[in-house]
Design a protein around this motif. Structure first.
Motif, mmCIF file in Angstrom:
data_model
loop_
_atom_site.group_PDB
_atom_site.id
_atom_site.type_symbol
_atom_site.label_atom_id
_atom_site.label_comp_id
_atom_site.label_asym_id
_atom_site.label_seq_id
_atom_site.Cartn_x
_atom_site.Cartn_y
_atom_site.Cartn_z
ATOM 1 N N LEU A 119 -20.385 6.110 -47.942
ATOM 2 C CA LEU A 119 -20.302 7.123 -48.989
ATOM 3 C C LEU A 119 -19.928 8.480 -48.392
ATOM 4 O O LEU A 119 -20.000 8.691 -47.185
ATOM 5 N N ASN A 120 -19.553 9.404 -49.262
ATOM 6 C CA ASN A 120 -19.106 10.731 -48.839
ATOM 7 C C ASN A 120 -20.208 11.451 -48.054
ATOM 8 O O ASN A 120 -21.264 11.778 -48.608
ATOM 9 N N PRO A 121 -20.008 11.709 -46.783
ATOM 10 C CA PRO A 121 -21.058 12.337 -45.968
ATOM 11 C C PRO A 121 -21.303 13.797 -46.316
ATOM 12 O O PRO A 121 -22.304 14.380 -45.878
ATOM 13 N N TYR A 122 -20.411 14.404 -47.106
ATOM 14 C CA TYR A 122 -20.543 15.824 -47.437
ATOM 15 C C TYR A 122 -21.086 16.050 -48.853
ATOM 16 O O TYR A 122 -21.163 17.196 -49.301
ATOM 17 N N ASP A 123 -21.463 14.977 -49.533
ATOM 18 C CA ASP A 123 -22.034 15.082 -50.878
ATOM 19 C C ASP A 123 -23.498 15.487 -50.759
ATOM 20 O O ASP A 123 -24.317 14.736 -50.227
ATOM 21 N N ASP A 124 -23.838 16.652 -51.281
ATOM 22 C CA ASP A 124 -25.213 17.161 -51.162
ATOM 23 C C ASP A 124 -26.221 16.247 -51.870
ATOM 24 O O ASP A 124 -27.375 16.165 -51.449
ATOM 25 N N VAL A 151 -32.765 3.130 -43.482
ATOM 26 C CA VAL A 151 -31.938 1.951 -43.212
ATOM 27 C C VAL A 151 -30.483 2.247 -43.551
ATOM 28 O O VAL A 151 -30.116 2.362 -44.724
ATOM 29 N N PRO A 152 -29.602 2.390 -42.559
ATOM 30 C CA PRO A 152 -28.178 2.546 -42.842
ATOM 31 C C PRO A 152 -27.596 1.218 -43.309
ATOM 32 O O PRO A 152 -27.976 0.151 -42.824
ATOM 33 N N SER A 153 -26.709 1.279 -44.290
ATOM 34 C CA SER A 153 -26.117 0.048 -44.823
ATOM 35 C C SER A 153 -24.611 0.207 -44.969
ATOM 36 O O SER A 153 -24.094 1.314 -45.101
ATOM 37 N N VAL A 154 -23.929 -0.919 -44.951
ATOM 38 C CA VAL A 154 -22.494 -0.945 -45.220
ATOM 39 C C VAL A 154 -22.110 -2.383 -45.537
ATOM 40 O O VAL A 154 -22.572 -3.321 -44.877
ATOM 41 N N ALA A 155 -21.327 -2.570 -46.584
ATOM 42 C CA ALA A 155 -20.883 -3.915 -46.957
ATOM 43 C C ALA A 155 -19.940 -4.462 -45.894
ATOM 44 O O ALA A 155 -19.149 -3.716 -45.309
ATOM 45 N N SER A 156 -20.039 -5.766 -45.643
ATOM 46 C CA SER A 156 -19.249 -6.382 -44.575
ATOM 47 C C SER A 156 -17.747 -6.263 -44.821
ATOM 48 O O SER A 156 -16.965 -6.238 -43.871
ATOM 49 N N GLU A 157 -17.363 -6.171 -46.110
ATOM 50 C CA GLU A 157 -15.925 -6.089 -46.401
ATOM 51 C C GLU A 157 -15.374 -4.672 -46.263
ATOM 52 O O GLU A 157 -14.152 -4.461 -46.318
ATOM 53 N N VAL A 158 -16.253 -3.694 -46.094
ATOM 54 C CA VAL A 158 -15.811 -2.308 -45.917
ATOM 55 C C VAL A 158 -15.404 -2.087 -44.464
ATOM 56 O O VAL A 158 -16.180 -2.360 -43.548
ATOM 57 N N ILE A 165 -18.229 5.281 -38.046
ATOM 58 C CA ILE A 165 -19.576 4.704 -37.998
ATOM 59 C C ILE A 165 -20.477 5.538 -37.091
ATOM 60 O O ILE A 165 -21.608 5.875 -37.448
ATOM 61 N N GLU A 166 -19.954 5.887 -35.908
ATOM 62 C CA GLU A 166 -20.743 6.665 -34.958
ATOM 63 C C GLU A 166 -21.105 8.032 -35.541
ATOM 64 O O GLU A 166 -22.254 8.497 -35.411
ATOM 65 N N ALA A 167 -20.129 8.685 -36.193
ATOM 66 C CA ALA A 167 -20.379 10.006 -36.775
ATOM 67 C C ALA A 167 -21.407 9.923 -37.900
ATOM 68 O O ALA A 167 -22.306 10.770 -38.000
ATOM 69 N N SER A 168 -21.285 8.897 -38.757
ATOM 70 C CA SER A 168 -22.215 8.738 -39.876
ATOM 71 C C SER A 168 -23.618 8.434 -39.378
ATOM 72 O O SER A 168 -24.612 8.972 -39.907
ATOM 73 N N MET A 169 -23.722 7.589 -38.366
ATOM 74 C CA MET A 169 -25.031 7.244 -37.823
ATOM 75 C C MET A 169 -25.672 8.456 -37.139
ATOM 76 O O MET A 169 -26.881 8.686 -37.260
ATOM 77 N N SER A 170 -24.876 9.245 -36.440
ATOM 78 C CA SER A 170 -25.400 10.441 -35.774
ATOM 79 C C SER A 170 -25.890 11.459 -36.792
ATOM 80 O O SER A 170 -26.950 12.082 -36.626
ATOM 81 N N ARG A 171 -25.120 11.635 -37.883
ATOM 82 C CA ARG A 171 -25.516 12.572 -38.932
ATOM 83 C C ARG A 171 -26.820 12.116 -39.593
ATOM 84 O O ARG A 171 -27.728 12.914 -39.836
ATOM 85 N N LEU A 172 -26.918 10.830 -39.855
ATOM 86 C CA LEU A 172 -28.122 10.282 -40.474
ATOM 87 C C LEU A 172 -29.315 10.395 -39.532
ATOM 88 O O LEU A 172 -30.437 10.682 -39.967
ATOM 89 N N GLN A 173 -29.075 10.202 -38.260
ATOM 90 C CA GLN A 173 -30.142 10.333 -37.265
ATOM 91 C C GLN A 173 -30.688 11.763 -37.243
ATOM 92 O O GLN A 173 -31.906 11.973 -37.154
ATOM 93 N N ARG A 174 -29.803 12.747 -37.355
ATOM 94 C CA ARG A 174 -30.247 14.139 -37.372
ATOM 95 C C ARG A 174 -31.107 14.415 -38.601
ATOM 96 O O ARG A 174 -32.146 15.094 -38.508
ATOM 97 N N GLU A 175 -30.687 13.901 -39.754
ATOM 98 C CA GLU A 175 -31.473 14.075 -40.973
ATOM 99 C C GLU A 175 -32.820 13.378 -40.846
ATOM 100 O O GLU A 175 -33.844 13.874 -41.330
ATOM 101 N N LEU A 182 -38.495 7.665 -39.558
ATOM 102 C CA LEU A 182 -37.993 6.720 -38.566
ATOM 103 C C LEU A 182 -36.664 6.150 -39.034
ATOM 104 O O LEU A 182 -36.392 6.077 -40.230
ATOM 105 N N MET A 183 -35.837 5.720 -38.080
ATOM 106 C CA MET A 183 -34.530 5.175 -38.460
ATOM 107 C C MET A 183 -34.274 3.847 -37.784
ATOM 108 O O MET A 183 -34.525 3.679 -36.587
#
Length: 212
Positions: A119-124, A151-158, A165-175, A182-183
């Motif tokens: 999903l859009n990482p910049y959506d507040d 829990v980070p998720s992503v459909a297998s077909e995406v 992926i690395e950027a999204s996971m890092s951003r989520l880790q910071r949050e 815990l993550m």
């Protein structure tokens, strides 16, 4: 449904002192219902009531389960999404459910926060802290000490690039760090064995509720 079956099902949906209650929360499209349906397909998970394949996303959906190796019953609570544009009031809906169910009666409470990294990482409206805050506003007591497992998720077909992926996971880790939660470092992609492992990690971090 007969009268006996009605009261039996009502009791099974009530919170008992030995129950573990797990709330599944997150933005619309984060994978809450997907995670629940996948988890129920795992051979180590046994639903104690008939599970309907259809339920409204604007309502609270509860399933009582038994997990192999765990003596407590597990109540899985699929919650409506906050900050949606369909006119529904998820906070009011969840608060009504909270007000009719005393979490203090449960043995432990855990919170799974689902987050779709596609999903859009910049959506507040997709920010973790915003949704955790909305969830806590619905509670009659402060759940801040209960375990929140992201829990980070992503459909297998995406198809996402490794950089995305690395950027999204890092951003989520910071949050996650900012929120004191815990993550999970494993992406949930629809496999029932991963859903099972995620639940085991959550259980390992749960603490019994304080009795008053």
């Amino acid at each position: 449904m007969g009268l006996f079956d009605f009261f039996l099902q009502k009791r099974r949906m009530s919170i008992l002192p030995e129950d573990i209650v797990v709330f599944i929360i997150g933005p619309s499209g984060s994978g809450k219902s997907w995670f629940l349906s996948t988890l129920l397909q795992n051979p180590n998970v046994h639903a104690l009531v008939k599970v309907s394949g259809e339920h409204k996303s604007s309502e609270v959906h509860v399933v009582r389960c038994r997990f192999e190796g765990i003596p407590n019953d597990i109540l899985l609570v699929d919650t409506p999404s906050f900050y949606v544009d369909d006119g529904s009031d998820a906070e009011a809906t969840l608060k009504r459910w909270m007000d009719s169910n005393d979490m203090k009666k449960s043995w432990a409470v855990g919170i799974l926060y689902m987050h779709n990294i596609a999903l859009n990482p910049y959506d507040d409206n997709l920010r973790l802290l915003k949704h955790i805050g909305a969830f806590r506003r619905t509670c009659r007591r402060d759940l801040s000490h209960n375990t929140v497992y992201v829990v980070p998720s992503v459909a297998s077909e995406v198809r996402l690039s490794s950089e995305r992926i690395e950027a999204s996971m890092s951003r989520l880790q910071r949050e996650t760090v900012d929120g004191g939660t815990l993550m999970c470092t494993t992406l949930f992609d629809g496999k029932s064995e991963i859903a099972w492992d995620i639940m085991q990690e959550l259980f390992n971090n749960l603490e019994p509720c304080t009795r008053v």
